[in-house]
Design an enzyme around this catalytic site. Structure first.
Site, PDB file in Angstrom:
ATOM      1  N   ASN A 147     142.144  -1.356  27.002  1.00 25.68           N
ATOM      2  CA  ASN A 147     142.396   0.046  26.677  1.00 25.68           C
ATOM      3  C   ASN A 147     141.151   0.921  26.710  1.00 25.68           C
ATOM      4  OD1 ASN A 147     141.697  -1.534  24.408  1.00 25.68           O
ATOM      5  ND2 ASN A 147     142.455   0.031  23.016  1.00 25.68           N
ATOM      6  N   GLY A 222     141.395  -7.596  20.319  1.00 22.75           N
ATOM      7  CA  GLY A 222     142.679  -7.891  20.944  1.00 22.75           C
ATOM      8  C   GLY A 222     143.758  -8.115  19.906  1.00 22.75           C
ATOM      9  N   GLU A 244     138.346  -7.884  15.943  1.00 25.27           N
ATOM     10  CA  GLU A 244     139.055  -6.628  15.676  1.00 25.27           C
ATOM     11  C   GLU A 244     140.433  -6.793  16.296  1.00 25.27           C
ATOM     12  OE1 GLU A 244     141.046  -3.720  15.989  1.00 25.27           O
ATOM     13  OE2 GLU A 244     139.678  -2.928  17.502  1.00 25.27           O
ATOM     14  N   CYS A 278     143.743   0.922  19.037  1.00 27.80           N
ATOM     15  CA  CYS A 278     144.111   0.161  17.852  1.00 27.80           C
ATOM     16  C   CYS A 278     144.261   0.993  16.587  1.00 27.80           C
ATOM     17  CB  CYS A 278     143.084  -0.951  17.624  1.00 27.80           C
ATOM     18  SG  CYS A 278     141.381  -0.353  17.612  1.00 27.80           S
TER      19      CYS A 278
END
Length: 478
Positions: A147, A222, A244, A278
């Site tokens: 992303n 991820g 993360e 995220c």
């Protein structure tokens, strides 16, 4: 493109490749090597060799090299950004902006390197001293998602390099090209060979990197299942971890909030990058007196955003692949079946410029309930669920009733209530009355199943260092 190992372009040992696709129309952008365990070993050993010299390089020299790399990123942002645009589908200016902002983080890490110090406590006896210093943790494996492939790599690479570590990076199979180009940019700027290696592949490659005996740290961004698998595998060799693992971030809108400002911030943040990051706003809890007004404002802003078709311009690009798109479709269908009201969006666009890509429009779902998938599971797409609540206390309870704890957002004119809600939210970062980008200077990371450790600023550099205590003794002259 080929992989970058020990400063040179290299093919996979077995000679296999796989295609990188443009998510706007499904066309092939390029092919990259399908690396395996032998390639992982080659890259790791190159990193180990390079680190032997880098770890003893004076900090001022490391800083100079890292700043040169940051400037090279700025100078070639258009080149790297064009590759990112092709493989991710995000509008070009957003891709170039990611490169430029990532260069800033590289500079900040370099400056934090100059602030690292050893300590000598003064409580020792005559002829004795204790020095507390810091050593680089070792070779680092950095595994990054699609992303924000450059930014999330810089979270790890910039901190590791300035700490004296060497890195083997495995980018997402969806977006490897920008990372490969970045390695070229860094080496052209003077980064010694072997310090930044890039290997491309799929799950087998990641498993080989994590299991290898030489690396001392895994830095991963991820999914929760992948992060748990990495943590379990890393335990066998006691590797350090920074994980993360995503989020399902909640916003609380109180009855006294500035509704226009709250809706603007939530729309801007929740739909940025087509929802593919995220700490975006995934769900919103709104006190009933302002619920209808907030829904109107948010849905108007969402419906005003445009999708950029293949060959055209717009505010938002496609989702990166069919799997990611399917999550948004499934969550919207589930919400509709459970009584949710779709205010805008909700259906995949078709027709010229859209049929061959992975597009989904900005979508607002009202009358959501805690049982809906949208209010429980990470979407990673442009869908926001909104639920009415009777009080801020109810909103806080619902916001915390999640396995995730990455970010939270509060909107209220009452500063005392706002601070109480911010302190009550179980999240690594919380915003009050607006939503800015996460700062490069402060720690970023989550609690609960959103991960382990922190990145950015001095906190990120410290994650790549180990304390060492040295006890010194000498004869005191009579």
């Amino acid at each position: 493109m080929e992989m970058v190992i020990d400063g040179t372009w290299q093919a996979a040992t077995e000679g296999e490749t796989f295609a990188v696709l443009n998510p706007r129309d499904g066309s092939v952008v390029d092919h990259v090597p399908l690396a395996g365990p032998q390639d992982a070993d080659r890259a790791i050993r190159a990193a180990e060799t390079a680190m032997a010299g880098w770890r003893v390089t004076p900090m001022t020299e490391r800083v100079a090299v890292q700043k040169a790399c940051a400037q090279a990123m700025r100078d070639r942002a258009g080149e790297v950004g064009a590759l990112l645009h092709a493989e991710l589908g995000r509008p070009l200016m957003g891709c170039v902006g990611e490169i430029l902002r990532s260069a800033d983080l590289l500079d900040i890490y370099a400056e934090e390197g100059l602030r690292l110090v050893a300590e000598m406590p003064l409580g020792s006896a005559p002829g004795e001293r204790i020095i507390v210093t810091r050593d680089p943790v070792g070779v680092v494996v950095a595994i990054t998602p699609f992303n924000y492939p450059v930014t999330l790599l810089m979270f790890k690479l910039g901190a590791a390099l300035i700490a004296g570590c060497a890195v083997v990076a495995k980018p997402s199979e969806d977006t490897p090209l920008s990372t490969l180009k970045l390695a070229e940019v860094f080496h052209d700027a003077g980064l010694p060979k072997g310090l930044f290696n890039v290997v491309t592949g799929k799950r087998a490659l990641g498993e080989a990197l994590v299991a290898h005996k030489i690396p001392r740290k895994i830095a991963f961004t991820g999914s929760v299942p992948a992060g748990k698998a990495i943590a379990a595998a890393a335990a066998g060799t006691m590797k350090r971890l920074t994980l993360e693992l995503g989020g399902h971030s909640a916003a609380i809108v109180c009855a006294d909030a500035d509704i226009d400002k709250a809706a603007a911030a939530i729309a801007r943040h929740g739909f940025a990058n087509t929802g593919q990051f995220c700490y975006r706003v995934n769900r919103v809890y709104v006190e009933r007196p302002v619920y209808d007004a907030f829904l109107r404002n948010l849905s108007d802003r969402a419906s005003a955003l445009t999708l950029a078709p293949a060959g055209g311009d717009g505010d938002l690009g496609p989702l990166v692949n069919e799997k990611i798109l399917a999550v948004s479709e499934r969550q919207v269908a589930d919400a509709r079946a459970r009584g949710g009201r779709i205010l805008t969006g909700g259906a995949r666009p078709m027709g010229p410029g859209f049929a061959g890509g992975h597009y989904f429009p900005p979508t607002v779902v009202a009358e959501t309930t805690p049982e809906m998938l949208l209010m429980r599971e990470e979407t990673f797409g442009p869908v926001i669920g909104v639920q009415p609540v009777d009080s801020a206390a109810e909103a806080l309870r619902l916001a915390n009733g999640s396995e995730f704890g990455l970010a939270g957002f509060v909107f209220t004119h009452d500063l005392g209530r706002g601070l109480a809600l911010c302190e009550g939210l179980e999240a690594g970062s919380v915003w009050l009355n607006d939503i800015q980008r996460s700062s490069h200077h402060v720690p970023f990371g989550g609690v609960k199943q959103s991960g382990l450790g922190r990145e950015k600023g001095r906190y990120g550099v410290e994650a790549y260092l180990e304390y060492k205590t040295m006890y010194l003794s000498w004869e005191v002259p009579a």
